[in-house]
Design a protein around this motif. Structure first.
Motif: not given
Ligand code: NDP
Length: 323
Positions: A181, A208, A285
């Motif tokens: 992330q 992400t 995402t």
């Protein structure tokens, strides 16, 4: 909504997801949080991101409550937490970091606050120089074998350390990191595009990504100063204000060029900046942040822009925002 695989795993996450940092349990109330989750869900969002450190655990508590209240089907959404910063107000040495003890305790606490039996994604929020990487890899593997976590990953780890964790996992037949992330936006690209580049094929790493708007800077909202109702006006976030606005005017200038180009294209800057993140195929995402439902609704329009704009336009945006 569009759905993408989390790296080489079989998990399909919505291309846009919703995060709780600054907002849940702090900047906004419970009913606003409920409305944000409901709106995201109605638009096809299936991933809600959290961390033990967000509002000292209060963000997880609020998110768990509103998801339960909305009766979202457990097999229809994914929820995450992150371990490292701790949630206790007065953090003792065993209540933070990536030791086997804290990883286990933090996971159990997150499960309770989020009111779930497993975390779909669990991140090591930062590298811990005081814990051997192997200890953390074993601890994460144990949580997966216990059914408390489905996929584990890292956040803002250097590529060398992610590779080391993956190597340890391979050697001992453990579950290795599935995702990272990192921060990713038009003003911060190097780590995702260059440093991690070899890891996508080598490890099947998913991402992400966070702060697609650079904490709101790419909406142009800070051009004439910081609005009183924005996160950067909060006294306890003075450190964030310094880092978002920078000290030499360069970030404000680049954001200004971006907003001017968005106006020329006739599109709102926020969804445009978010859509640009999605043009990178290695982004699984994009985590959205919003303090109001109207912001979230505007930002979710990024999906439509992705199909509407062409390669040349994305390259123009990159040129306009380069240092
Ligand atoms: P953004 O960069 O998108 O910033 C979101 C903020 O920008 C909102 O809360 C709002 O702040 C403002 N904003 C959003 N949309 C609009 C709009 N359309 N018009 C005007 N202002 C707008 O994302 P975040 O920094 O919030 O990061 C998203 C998520 O990523 C977090 O919730 C968290 O889950 C994750 N994250 C992870 C980190 C990590 O270390 N792993 C670090 C940081 C975030 P306001 O209204 O207050 O101005």
């Amino acid at each position: 909504m569009q759905y993408r695989r989390l790296g080489s795993s079989g998990l399909q996450l919505s291309a846009l997801s919703l995060g709780a940092w600054v907002t849940f349990g702090s900047q906004i109330g419970r009913s606003e949080a409920r409305e944000l989750v409901a709106t995201a869900w109605d638009h096809g969002v299936n991933f809600f991101d959290n961390a033990e450190g967000y509002a000292n655990g209060a963000a997880e508590q609020v998110m768990g409550d509103v998801i339960a209240d909305l009766r979202l089907p457990r097999d229809g959404y994914c929820v995450s937490s992150k371990v490292f910063f701790g949630a206790a107000a007065d953090r003792r040495p065993t209540q933070r970091g990536l030791s086997r003890k804290h990883v286990r305790d933090a996971c159990d606490a997150a499960l309770k606050r989020l009111r779930v039996e497993h975390l779909d994604l669990y991140f090591c929020h930062r590298p811990d120089p005081d814990t051997p990487v192997a200890e953390t890899v074993w601890a994460m593997d144990t949580l997966i074998r216990q059914g408390k976590v489905l996929y584990w990953g890292t956040s803002e780890w250097p590529a060398t350390l992610i590779r080391e964790a993956a190597q340890i996992a391979r050697t001992h037949h453990l579950h290795g990191p599935t995702m990272e992330q990192p921060e990713y936006n038009l003003l911060k690209r190097a780590r995702v595009e260059l440093e991690y580049a070899p890891l996508y094929a080598e490890l099947g790493l998913g991402t992400t990504v966070w702060s697609p708007l650079a904490s709101g800077l790419l909406t142009g909202k800070y051009t004439g100063g910081v609005p009183a109702d924005s996160r950067l006006a909060q006294p306890e976030l003075a450190w964030l204000k310094r880092s978002v606005l920078g000290d030499d005017g360069d970030r404000l200038t680049r954001a200004g060029r971006f907003v001017a180009l968005a106006a020329e294209l006739g599109v709102a800057p926020a969804p445009l900046a978010i859509a640009w993140c999605l043009t990178n195929p290695h982004v699984s995402t994009v985590l959205l942040g919003a303090s109001r439902t109207a912001q979230l609704i505007e930002n979710l329009q990024a999906i439509e822009l992705l199909d509407r704009l062409d390669e040349a336009t994305w390259r123009r945006l990159e040129a306009a925002t380069s240092a």
